[in-house]
Design a protein around this motif. Structure first.
Motif, PDB file in Angstrom:
ATOM      1  N   LEU A  85       0.825  -1.209   0.000  1.00 16.23           N
ATOM      2  CA  LEU A  85       0.000   0.000   0.000  1.00 16.23           C
ATOM      3  C   LEU A  85       0.861   1.261   0.000  1.00 16.23           C
ATOM      4  O   LEU A  85       0.545   2.253  -0.664  1.00 16.23           O
ATOM      5  CB  LEU A  85      -0.939  -0.003   1.219  1.00 16.23           C
ATOM      6  N   GLU A  86       1.977   1.225   0.743  1.00 16.55           N
ATOM      7  CA  GLU A  86       2.868   2.385   0.790  1.00 16.55           C
ATOM      8  C   GLU A  86       3.424   2.667  -0.609  1.00 16.55           C
ATOM      9  O   GLU A  86       3.504   3.809  -1.044  1.00 16.55           O
ATOM     10  CB  GLU A  86       4.030   2.145   1.764  1.00 16.55           C
ATOM     11  N   LYS A  87       3.784   1.608  -1.289  1.00 19.72           N
ATOM     12  CA  LYS A  87       4.302   1.770  -2.648  1.00 19.72           C
ATOM     13  C   LYS A  87       3.256   2.391  -3.552  1.00 19.72           C
ATOM     14  O   LYS A  87       3.528   3.297  -4.343  1.00 19.72           O
ATOM     15  CB  LYS A  87       4.719   0.402  -3.234  1.00 19.72           C
ATOM     16  N   GLU A 100       1.015   9.625  -5.443  1.00 19.01           N
ATOM     17  CA  GLU A 100       1.474  10.985  -5.126  1.00 19.01           C
ATOM     18  C   GLU A 100       2.193  11.601  -6.314  1.00 19.01           C
ATOM     19  O   GLU A 100       1.964  12.750  -6.677  1.00 19.01           O
ATOM     20  CB  GLU A 100       2.400  10.953  -3.904  1.00 19.01           C
ATOM     21  N   GLY A 101       3.046  10.787  -6.940  1.00 16.28           N
ATOM     22  CA  GLY A 101       3.785  11.248  -8.107  1.00 16.28           C
ATOM     23  C   GLY A 101       2.854  11.671  -9.229  1.00 16.28           C
ATOM     24  O   GLY A 101       3.008  12.731  -9.831  1.00 16.28           O
ATOM     25  N   GLU A 102       1.893  10.812  -9.505  1.00 13.43           N
ATOM     26  CA  GLU A 102       0.932  11.096 -10.573  1.00 13.43           C
ATOM     27  C   GLU A 102       0.171  12.389 -10.300  1.00 13.43           C
ATOM     28  O   GLU A 102       0.001  13.242 -11.179  1.00 13.43           O
ATOM     29  CB  GLU A 102      -0.078   9.940 -10.717  1.00 13.43           C
ATOM     30  N   LEU A 103      -0.281  12.498  -9.061  1.00  8.92           N
ATOM     31  CA  LEU A 103      -1.077  13.691  -8.685  1.00  8.92           C
ATOM     32  C   LEU A 103      -0.259  14.970  -8.852  1.00  8.92           C
ATOM     33  O   LEU A 103      -0.738  15.990  -9.332  1.00  8.92           O
ATOM     34  CB  LEU A 103      -1.579  13.555  -7.238  1.00  8.92           C
ATOM     35  N   LYS A 104       1.022  14.877  -8.455  1.00  7.44           N
ATOM     36  CA  LYS A 104       1.886  16.052  -8.537  1.00  7.44           C
ATOM     37  C   LYS A 104       2.017  16.514  -9.997  1.00  7.44           C
ATOM     38  O   LYS A 104       1.905  17.679 -10.326  1.00  7.44           O
ATOM     39  CB  LYS A 104       3.275  15.678  -7.988  1.00  7.44           C
TER      40      LYS A 104
END
Ligand code: ZN
Ligand code: ZN
Length: 885
Positions: A825-827, A833-837
């Motif tokens: 889940l952490e991965k 997060e990367g995608e959202l950024k």
């Protein structure tokens, strides 16, 4: 103390199939003899052609016969399966002729005696082949009683029947229209003619009326036969022709005067209503000619060239003559028109040449008086066909049967026991050559050159093989036989003729049941043939997979009378089945304690799964025996396969493993005992289907003095009927399957055990589940089980399975490794997060938002919504996992 397991590690049929066959044969287990203490069960093997080679059809046929005979032998019958070969006159003769041709010799040059020597040499050289090939299949026929249709005894039977029928007036010599094969140069019977649709023509021809300008029009599909026309026929009530009846027409090209006759045979509505009559070349015209005394005019030689009656067409082949005649008719103005016409043309069954109906002096069997009782036997139920639909074909053929032409212009076969006097033409029929003419005492006597149709001798097979015409003990005991197993393609050739011959000579039908097999086709459903190159040699299959796998493949997956497709994958699957049984046996033997073998099984000490498997074994025994007696051989085979693979190997063995490895000595003993008892019955029931592996395994079982092939067939025993145990175990199995499926869908490793919570209010189900705890622990990865009456108390995080009268819950926390799950889940969170950024960066860039096309900007906005949603779920899940760790 454990037994020393002595079964080789791997199943390899080559290690034992040949050895076992030799053993059975040498110990004479295949032989059957008159034994008044026992009831007989008899099958006569359809004799393959002596020069033939084993093909899939033989393999199928003989496997079925072997299954029936092995089963009956084990049931305690005196089971006779009598083998042999057929001299196959027309096809053997053709092969010998071909061989001579290669040596530059011809049959005629050699002469009858030398030719027959060559044919016998040929037979001795190739004749044994097929029977050696059949042995590889494991068939248990009585080789000591093997017969050949040309052997002394059978030849005697043939002569005897010929003489008896002749003396009763049922065999006669006469001029009849027969089917002539111009290539084989012999008459052939109706059954040997294959009819095929073909594109032909109707030639419309004008026949001038004598002393008039008028003419009459006829249409024909074989214009060359006009050379032999002896009349024109019209219907007596046909007003178009009333004034012509009694007048003469002039045959074009030939200029013969032929009468115009009235005959009711003519169909007024067909064509012009007038037909040409060619008595020597058409069966119907022959009858008309006979009624009107027209005489005969044969226009063809034996090789289908035109003879001296054809005038200027003499010497031409029939088709050349046709062309020339049509040309000449056209030139001279007699040809009115040519019409396309679909008609059915008869071909020689053996060489495919177009058959010519021709008048000929031949020998015939009068069929009507023989067909009648053969039909009655079927209608009275003395004769049954499996499947039933073939009975209709049988009776339809008999209802419409014509006299059987039995003389053949061949040398290889039974020569007609007929002698003629050269001086007074007297005909004498006898086994020995008469010294002088019975009428005029002349010694100028000669024997008929012809031989009998091959099927004349095979028609007597069910009784001639048992010593008829002597009234032998064998004949008395084994006749009538029980069942005939053969292909549906020889109903007319063989089955019909055996039935009327049996009734006529023995007063009884030769067999009670006729079991008809279909054809074995290739994977695409095509007939296996040399020209297509798609044949599969049974010997190759046996070599690679063993005879047992081939046999099992042939008898399962199809039903009687239907054609089957042959897939190599199925042979492989059946070899794997044999392998499974082999390995299961090794397991049983490895866990068998020598000391318990002689102990009796105490039914009091059985556990639920013991009662279940014994009860199932008992019922399977009953069902399979019933299936076999109804000839449902494929169904019986499939049931056994499922029982052995699923119930015995995959369930029962797995259920008892903890007992075999555990400390409860009594329970361990009982499990061993039941494993062995059921295995023995399995081997017996499977023996007729897979004789080699079963006999081999059987010989490795402890304290087995008898041989499997002659052991007794299992019987249903009420004391092993444990209906309730069956129900309970089947219920538990369903629950286990449900649990296994749910875990498999989620890819949960077998090492992860879980609590299993059952929810049910049903008291009976509760007791089954409570009792079943150990099965769930062993077979459904349970830590422990819990039984609840309602699901209120159970949390939300479960996998749920619904079965009959209960629900099953598997707590997720038991099934999932939370540490690993957290890591995953952490991965997932990092990735999101990367995608959202990236998406948010784009959307906050005014240049992009203002300049990019609207749909692209919109797509980015939607991505942002999607990723945020996913992020929320991941965060929620992380919170849950952390709380539960
Ligand atoms: Zn032919
Ligand atoms: Zn005479």
């Amino acid at each position: 103390m454990k037994m020393i397991e002595n079964l080789p590690k791997t199943y390899n049929p080559k290690d034992f199939e040949e050895r076992i066959y030799k053993f059975w044969n040498e110990e004479r287990y295949f032989e059957a003899n008159v034994n008044k203490e026992k009831e007989p069960f008899t099958i006569m093997m359809p004799p393959p052609n002596v020069t033939g080679n084993l093909h899939m059809g033989h393999a199928l046929n003989n496997t079925i016969q072997d299954i029936l005979i092995r089963w009956k032998r084990m049931e305690g019958y005196e089971a006779l399966w009598l083998p042999g070969t057929d001299h196959a006159s027309i096809s053997t003769e053709a092969k010998v002729v071909e061989k001579l041709k290669k040596e530059g010799k011809s049959k005629e040059e050699l002469g009858r005696e030398k030719f027959l020597e060559a044919a016998w040499d040929w037979t001795r050289e190739y004749g044994g082949n097929i029977n050696n090939q059949l042995r590889k299949l494991g068939i248990s026929c009585d080789w000591s009683k093997e017969r050949f249709t040309l052997d002394e005894g059978l030849s005697n039977a043939v002569e005897e029947v010929f003489i008896r029928l002749y003396e009763k007036g049922l065999i006669y010599r006469g001029d009849r229209i027969i089917n002539w094969c111009p290539n084989c140069k012999t008459a052939i019977s109706d059954a040997e003619v294959d009819h095929e649709d073909s594109h032909g023509h109707f030639w419309h021809i004008k026949y001038p009326i004598k002393n008039s300008d008028d003419f009459i029009i006829i249409a024909t599909t074989r214009p060359e036969t006009m050379l032999g026309d002896l009349a024109i026929a019209v219907h007596p009530e046909d007003e178009r022709y009333t004034n012509l009846i009694g007048k003469y027409a002039i045959l074009p090209l030939v200029n013969r005067e032929i009468p115009i006759v009235a005959d009711e045979y003519v169909d007024m509505k067909f064509g012009t209503g007038a037909v040409k009559i060619t008595p020597s070349h058409d069966p119907n015209d022959f009858e008309v000619g006979y009624r009107h005394n027209l005489g005969q005019c044969k226009i063809m030689n034996d090789d289908a060239t035109i003879n001296e009656n054809g005038g200027k067409y003499e010497g031409l082949d029939r088709y050349e003559a046709r062309e020339r005649i049509v040309e000449d008719l056209d030139k001279e103005g007699y040809l009115l028109k040519i019409e396309d016409h679909e008609n059915s043309v008869g071909h020689c069954e053996r060489c495919k040449t177009v058959v010519e109906p021709i008048i000929s002096k031949q020998w015939f069997v009068k069929m009507e008086p023989l067909a009648k009782p053969a039909l009655e036997a079927y209608r009275n139920g003395e004769l049954d066909f499996i499947p039933e639909r073939f009975g209709k074909i049988y009776s339809h053929w008999l209802e419409n049967i014509r006299d059987w032409c039995i003389s053949r212009q061949l040398w290889w076969g039974h020569r007609l026991p007929v002698y003629y006097c050269r001086d007074c033409n007297e005909i004498m029929v006898s086994k020995e050559a008469p010294e002088k003419c019975s009428k005029c005492n002349s010694t100028n006597i000669y024997q008929d050159e012809d031989t009998l149709d091959t099927w004349f001798s095979s028609a007597l097979w069910p009784f001639s093989t048992l010593g008829w015409p002597e009234n032998t003990e064998e004949l008395e005991y084994f006749y009538p036989t029980n069942v005939l197993v053969t292909g549906y393609d020889i109903i007319f050739f063989w089955i019909v003729r055996m039935v009327f011959s049996g009734i006529e000579q023995m007063g009884e039908v030769p067999f009670k049941d006729v079991f008809l097999t279909g054809l074995v086709r290739d994977e695409q459903g095509r007939k296996m043939s040399k020209s297509l190159g798609n044949g599969i040699d049974p010997l190759d299959v046996i070599d690679e997979y063993g005879a047992d796998a081939l046999r099992f493949t042939l008898i399962t997956g199809n039903s009687p009378g239907n054609d089957m497709r042959f897939y190599m994958e199925r042979v492989e699957a059946n070899r794997n089945f044999a392998n499974k049984l082999w390995n299961a046996t090794r397991f049983v033997l490895m866990n068998l304690d020598e000391n318990i073998i002689s102990e009796k099984l105490n039914l009091e000490n059985l556990e639920e799964e013991d009662r279940w498997i014994l009860s199932r074994m008992n019922n399977v025994t009953k069902e399979i025996t019933e299936n076999l007696s109804k000839y449902e051989i494929g169904i019986a085979g499939q049931k056994l396969y499922d029982f052995i693979w699923d119930e015995y190997c995959d369930w029962y063995i797995e259920m008892v493993k903890p007992r075999l490895y555990g400390d409860n000595e009594e329970s361990n003993k009982v499990a061993q005992k039941v494993l062995l008892i059921v295995l023995k019955d399995i081997l017996k029931l499977l023996h007729p289907f897979m004789p080699f592996i079963t006999e081999e395994i059987w010989s490795h079982l402890p304290e087995n003095n008898e041989v499997l092939i002659v052991s007794s067939w299992p019987v249903y025993d009420e004391k092993y009927n444990f209906k309730e145990s069956e129900e309970r175990i089947i219920y538990i199995m369903k629950a286990i399957k449900g649990i296994r499926n749910a875990r498999a869908e989620m890819n949960i490793a077998p090492s992860r055990k879980s609590k299993i919570i059952f929810v049910t209010k049903d008291e009976k189900v509760k007791s089954i589940l409570e009792y079943g705890e150990r099965y769930f622990i062993n077979l459904a990865y349970a830590q422990d089980i819990e039984i609840e009456e309602d699901k209120e108390k159970i949390g939300d995080d479960n996998i749920q399975v619904v079965i009959d009268r209960a629900e099953i819950f598997l707590p997720l926390k038991d099934l999932i490794d939370f540490e690993k799950e957290l890591e995953r889940l952490e991965k997932e969170k990092d990735k999101l997060e990367g995608e959202l950024k990236r998406v948010r960066g784009k959307l906050s860039n005014k240049g992009f938002v203002n300049k990019a096309p609207e749909n692209i900007v919109e797509a980015e906005r939607q991505k942002e919504v999607k990723y945020s949603d996913m992020m929320d779920k991941v965060l929620e899940r992380i919170k849950y996992v952390k709380e539960n760790m």
